[in-house]
Design an enzyme around this catalytic site. Structure first.
Site, mmCIF file in Angstrom:
data_model
loop_
_atom_site.group_PDB
_atom_site.id
_atom_site.type_symbol
_atom_site.label_atom_id
_atom_site.label_comp_id
_atom_site.label_asym_id
_atom_site.label_seq_id
_atom_site.Cartn_x
_atom_site.Cartn_y
_atom_site.Cartn_z
ATOM 1 N N ASP A 40 -8.629 -10.378 9.154
ATOM 2 C CA ASP A 40 -8.099 -8.926 8.872
ATOM 3 C C ASP A 40 -9.235 -7.620 9.560
ATOM 4 O OD1 ASP A 40 -5.894 -7.357 7.798
ATOM 5 O OD2 ASP A 40 -7.101 -6.942 6.052
ATOM 6 N N TYR A 82 -1.878 -3.392 -6.725
ATOM 7 C CA TYR A 82 -1.596 -4.127 -5.513
ATOM 8 C C TYR A 82 -2.788 -4.278 -4.333
ATOM 9 C CZ TYR A 82 0.547 -6.373 -1.530
ATOM 10 O OH TYR A 82 0.690 -7.279 -0.588
ATOM 11 N N LYS A 136 -9.576 -2.784 2.137
ATOM 12 C CA LYS A 136 -9.216 -1.629 2.927
ATOM 13 C C LYS A 136 -10.101 -0.260 2.827
ATOM 14 C CE LYS A 136 -6.571 -3.892 5.787
ATOM 15 N NZ LYS A 136 -5.504 -4.474 5.428
ATOM 16 N N ARG A 159 0.787 -1.064 0.051
ATOM 17 C CA ARG A 159 0.085 0.031 0.005
ATOM 18 C C ARG A 159 0.837 1.313 -0.096
ATOM 19 N NH1 ARG A 159 -1.644 0.613 4.410
ATOM 20 N NH2 ARG A 159 -0.983 -1.424 5.284
ATOM 21 N N CYS A 205 1.460 -7.701 11.798
ATOM 22 C CA CYS A 205 1.865 -7.719 13.197
ATOM 23 C C CYS A 205 1.320 -8.890 13.863
ATOM 24 C CB CYS A 205 1.690 -6.663 13.976
ATOM 25 S SG CYS A 205 2.762 -5.075 13.417
ATOM 26 N N HIS A 239 -9.775 -2.818 11.977
ATOM 27 C CA HIS A 239 -8.819 -3.618 11.417
ATOM 28 C C HIS A 239 -8.586 -4.905 12.445
ATOM 29 C CE1 HIS A 239 -4.547 -3.491 9.608
ATOM 30 N NE2 HIS A 239 -5.176 -4.598 8.854
ATOM 31 N N SER A 294 -0.609 -3.758 10.551
ATOM 32 C CA SER A 294 -0.522 -4.572 9.367
ATOM 33 C C SER A 294 1.063 -5.367 9.419
ATOM 34 C CB SER A 294 -0.260 -3.669 8.030
ATOM 35 O OG SER A 294 -1.407 -3.047 7.814
ATOM 36 N N ARG A 352 2.129 -12.251 -0.629
ATOM 37 C CA ARG A 352 0.794 -12.539 0.134
ATOM 38 C C ARG A 352 0.326 -13.748 -0.680
ATOM 39 N NH1 ARG A 352 -1.214 -9.108 4.237
ATOM 40 N NH2 ARG A 352 0.427 -7.399 4.383
HETATM 41 P P1 GTP Z 1 -1.873 -7.893 7.636
HETATM 42 O O1 GTP Z 1 -2.448 -8.830 6.654
HETATM 43 O O2 GTP Z 1 -0.731 -6.953 7.003
HETATM 44 O O3 GTP Z 1 -3.005 -6.836 8.336
HETATM 45 O O4 GTP Z 1 -1.117 -8.522 8.798
HETATM 46 P P2 GTP Z 1 -1.229 -9.679 9.892
HETATM 47 O O5 GTP Z 1 -1.631 -8.533 11.305
HETATM 48 O O6 GTP Z 1 -2.531 -10.449 9.597
HETATM 49 O O7 GTP Z 1 0.084 -10.183 10.049
HETATM 50 P P3 GTP Z 1 0.592 -11.759 9.920
HETATM 51 O O8 GTP Z 1 -0.275 -12.718 10.900
HETATM 52 O O9 GTP Z 1 0.650 -11.996 8.547
HETATM 53 O O10 GTP Z 1 2.000 -11.870 10.713
HETATM 54 C C1 GTP Z 1 2.824 -10.933 9.909
HETATM 55 C C2 GTP Z 1 4.301 -11.553 10.265
HETATM 56 O O11 GTP Z 1 4.506 -11.520 11.753
HETATM 57 C C3 GTP Z 1 4.601 -12.808 9.766
HETATM 58 O O12 GTP Z 1 5.985 -12.513 9.207
HETATM 59 C C4 GTP Z 1 4.591 -13.819 10.884
HETATM 60 O O13 GTP Z 1 5.599 -14.827 10.751
HETATM 61 C C5 GTP Z 1 5.009 -12.875 12.061
HETATM 62 N N1 GTP Z 1 4.222 -13.035 13.311
HETATM 63 C C6 GTP Z 1 3.081 -13.506 13.527
HETATM 64 N N2 GTP Z 1 2.784 -13.702 14.989
HETATM 65 C C7 GTP Z 1 3.950 -13.846 15.322
HETATM 66 C C8 GTP Z 1 4.268 -14.127 16.995
HETATM 67 O O14 GTP Z 1 3.510 -14.451 17.899
HETATM 68 N N3 GTP Z 1 5.628 -13.854 17.206
HETATM 69 C C9 GTP Z 1 6.562 -13.556 16.294
HETATM 70 N N4 GTP Z 1 8.030 -13.369 16.518
HETATM 71 N N5 GTP Z 1 6.260 -13.373 14.917
HETATM 72 C C10 GTP Z 1 4.935 -13.456 14.520
HETATM 73 C C1 SPV Z 2 -2.423 -4.667 5.467
HETATM 74 O O1 SPV Z 2 -1.673 -4.154 5.038
HETATM 75 O O2 SPV Z 2 -3.020 -4.539 6.501
HETATM 76 C C2 SPV Z 2 -2.970 -5.873 4.579
HETATM 77 C C3 SPV Z 2 -2.711 -6.063 3.344
HETATM 78 O O3 SPV Z 2 -4.050 -6.479 5.153
HETATM 79 S S1 SPV Z 2 -3.536 -4.859 2.154
HETATM 80 O O4 SPV Z 2 -4.704 -5.436 1.647
HETATM 81 O O5 SPV Z 2 -2.505 -4.589 0.950
HETATM 82 O O6 SPV Z 2 -4.185 -3.761 3.114
HETATM 83 MN MN MN Z 3 -4.559 -5.671 7.132
#
Ligand code: GTP
Ligand code: SPV
Ligand code: MN
Length: 586
Positions: free
Chosen positions: A282, A204, A213, A76, A257, A233, A255, A373
């Site tokens: 999400d 993207y 979003k 984004r 996290c 979110h 995002s 992704r």
């Molecule tokens: P968006 O789709 O961008 O909104 O992200 P999200 O909040 O769904 O994040 P996601 O669960 O995909 O995690 C993002 C990154 O954080 C990945 O590389 C994971 O491996 C890492 N991660 C997730 N949970 C943990 C955790 O409990 N500990 C650690 N160290 N890393 C984590």
């Molecule tokens: C984020 O960035 O929080 C996502 C991916 O979940 S996107 O759909 O590109 O915003």
């Molecule tokens: Mn997100």
């Protein structure tokens, strides 16, 4: 215009909206998506033929395809994202603003004639379960077949949406054009007053899948303010305990996290009779239920998840779910037509990386982009909850906020009450990730993980949170977590992933009036947490819950400056919460 070949005809409002865009973009052809299975297969074939997608090994990864984005279009672009409210102050201090007149003019200019030689696809879609009163309809036009195929997974798409819309003019008008994918032609404009989105110059994810979003957060947050509900979110999960009782939790982390990972976690503690069920990863739409609970639906039908770091060890459910019917964006294609990424936990194969370069383990480039992704139907998730499409939503007992913070924030703590919880959300600080363009690893305030997604004045948004809490007979308890605290060597103190269930269990206990706590200046922390079987030193356990008063005094000051920067719009209750926290440390 060629009439769409559908038993359900678009209503006059849809027809007019689409015709206006055809007149402007001047495509060679117009195609109305019906959402059928036959259509999907045909469009995948076409996408492969025209080079938009590459076919992956159909024996090993049936129904899976790969997309490689241009290097300048992999995340984004927040600096090119605008809220075009009539008055600047309505967009508030955290959004980029443009007047509606300027926004429409700029987009119109870029869009004009942009689809000559191309097809304009019309995507009618529903955000939310087909039969939910909380769901909303959108109609997106686009010149990107990749966007069509992603929207087919992420939303309930096709004639079903037109059926549900009937003769109503009440739908979000979503205009998209990848144009030439140049940053100089990129703009993502939101017109909340007109329920209109116009996005140009990017293909993207969050910039281009406008149901996500743009509509389900930025526009929906404005609708929620007006109609007394919330668009957040947040992931949604149900934690089932030994007695089979489910505690529903919604969690907001910025995002990349950890929302997807927490929402579908699989854990060794399942042997004790606990299980996490997934409802969303999400976005959550939260309404005040007749039962006085906050009720959550997931407006999406699929997951657009971060690929790197997804392994058998970290997220086995996700890994299983992406073995079929998945679009991979910006990962490595191995020479046998399978896929690989950093943190997959398997030996890296030779292949072609996301940049299209020949790649081996000795290459200096990344195999997959850090923000690569997967797009996968939610129904394929092994832990999907049977009630995930419940039209009434599920009653939320706990809201969890969190972020990436190497220092300061302990593993978990509980807010004293809703107002204090709102304050915790409003002051989330997290290190930036690859999900947006710009620096990675810089701590920024990201209120409720909505900094890039709140479609109106953030101060009014905080006030809306306070108001919703007051109208709930059974408000959720609020918690704050941090899986990312590090030691002096920069290593994570907490194993995370499946072990996060230990924290969820304590949270569920608290919601049921159980679980012992210690009162600290920042909130309640667990009197004890189940660390059994974990290889953690006494020192590590202490550090995870350590509250360093000097660091917290600095934190209070930094929050004060943050609120001051936002200005008068911040509700006085939140400024007072920060002052009280400061006093508790003095
Ligand atoms: P968006 O789709 O961008 O909104 O992200 P999200 O909040 O769904 O994040 P996601 O669960 O995909 O995690 C993002 C990154 O954080 C990945 O590389 C994971 O491996 C890492 N991660 C997730 N949970 C943990 C955790 O409990 N500990 C650690 N160290 N890393 C984590
Ligand atoms: C984020 O960035 O929080 C996502 C991916 O979940 S996107 O759909 O590109 O915003
Ligand atoms: Mn997100």
């Amino acid at each position: 215009m060629i009439a769409p070949l559908m038993s359900t005809s678009p209503n006059e409002h849809v027809l007019k909206f689409v015709q206006d865009m055809i007149d402007l973009a001047q495509p060679d052809k117009t195609y109305w998506c019906d959402g059928s299975e036959e259509e999907v297969q045909r469009l995948y074939k076409e996408a492969v033929k025209t080079g938009s997608l590459e076919e992956l090994n159909q024996e090993k990864l049936p129904g899976c395809y790969l997309r490689k984005s241009p290097q300048n279009d992999v995340a984004r672009t927040e600096h090119l994202t605008f809220i075009c409210s009539p008055k600047k102050e309505d967009s508030g201090p955290t959004n980029n603003w443009m007047s509606p007149k300027e926004g429409y003019e700029k987009c119109r200019k870029i869009y004009k004639g942009s689809m000559k030689g191309r097809t304009l696809y019309v995507i009618p879609f529903i955000m939310g379960p087909i039969d939910s009163l909380y769901s909303k309809i959108g109609v997106q036009v686009t010149d990107s077949i990749y966007v069509v195929l992603n929207m087919r997974i992420m939303t309930r798409m096709g004639k079903i949406a037109l059926q549900r819309l009937g003769t109503s003019p009440d739908f979000t008008r979503c205009v998209h054009g990848k144009i030439d994918l140049e940053i100089s032609h990129r703009l993502i404009c939101h017109f909340p007053k007109d329920n209109f989105i116009w996005s140009v110059g990017s293909g993207y994810g969050g910039n281009a899948l406008l149901g996500k979003k743009c509509m389900a957060l930025r526009i929906a947050s404005c609708l929620g303010k007006k109609e007394n509900w919330m668009a957040e979110h947040m992931l949604i999960l149900g934690l089932e305990d030994r007695e089979g009782k489910k505690t529903y939790v919604a969690a907001a982390f910025p995002s990349a996290c950890g929302k997807t990972n927490l929402a579908m976690m699989k854990t060794s503690l399942e042997k004790d009779g606990y299980k996490v069920w997934t409802l969303g990863d999400d976005i959550a739409w939260l309404h005040i239920g007749d039962d006085g609970y906050l009720r959550a639906i997931n407006p999406e039908a699929g997951f657009f998840g971060v690929v790197p770091g997804t392994s058998e060890k970290t997220n086995p459910n996700a890994l299983e779910m992406i073995q079929k019917n998945t679009i991979y964006t910006n990962v490595l294609k191995a020479s046998d037509g399978t896929v690989w990424w950093e943190g997959k936990g398997e030996a890296p194969p030779d292949g072609v990386n996301w940049l299209g370069h020949p790649w081996t383990i000795r290459s200096s480039e990344k195999a997959a982009h850090p923000n690569s992704r997967f797009t996968t139907p939610a129904s394929q998730c092994p832990s999907i909850a049977s009630e995930w499409e419940n039209p009434e939503g599920v009653p939320i007992s706990a809201i969890i906020f969190g972020g990436r913070r190497a220092k300061v924030t302990p593993l978990v703590y509980e807010a004293f009450n809703w107002q204090h919880g709102t304050y915790l959300g409003a002051t989330i600080a997290s290190e930036t990730t690859a999900a947006q363009t710009g620096d990675v690893g810089v701590v920024r305030r990201d209120p409720m993980a909505m900094l890039p997604f709140c479609g109106y004045n953030i101060g009014e948004y905080f006030q809306h949170w306070l108001n919703i809490g007051k109208s709930l007979e059974n408000p959720p308890k609020v918690f704050y977590v941090n899986w990312f605290k590090t030691n002096e060597k920069g290593e994570y103190l907490w194993p995370g992933f499946g072990e996060n269930l230990r924290v969820l269990r304590w949270i569920a206990d608290r919601c049921q009036g159980k679980g012992e706590v210690s009162k600290t200046p920042i909130g309640y922390i667990p009197e004890s947490l189940d660390f059994s079987g974990l290889d953690l030193s006494e020192n590590q356990k202490k550090e995870l819950f350590q509250i360093d008063s000097q660091a917290w005094k600095e934190e209070v000051q930094s929050r004060k400056e943050f609120f001051a920067k936002l200005g008068d719009c911040v509700p006085k209750e939140l400024v007072e919460e920060n002052e009280s926290l400061g006093k508790r440390f003095s």
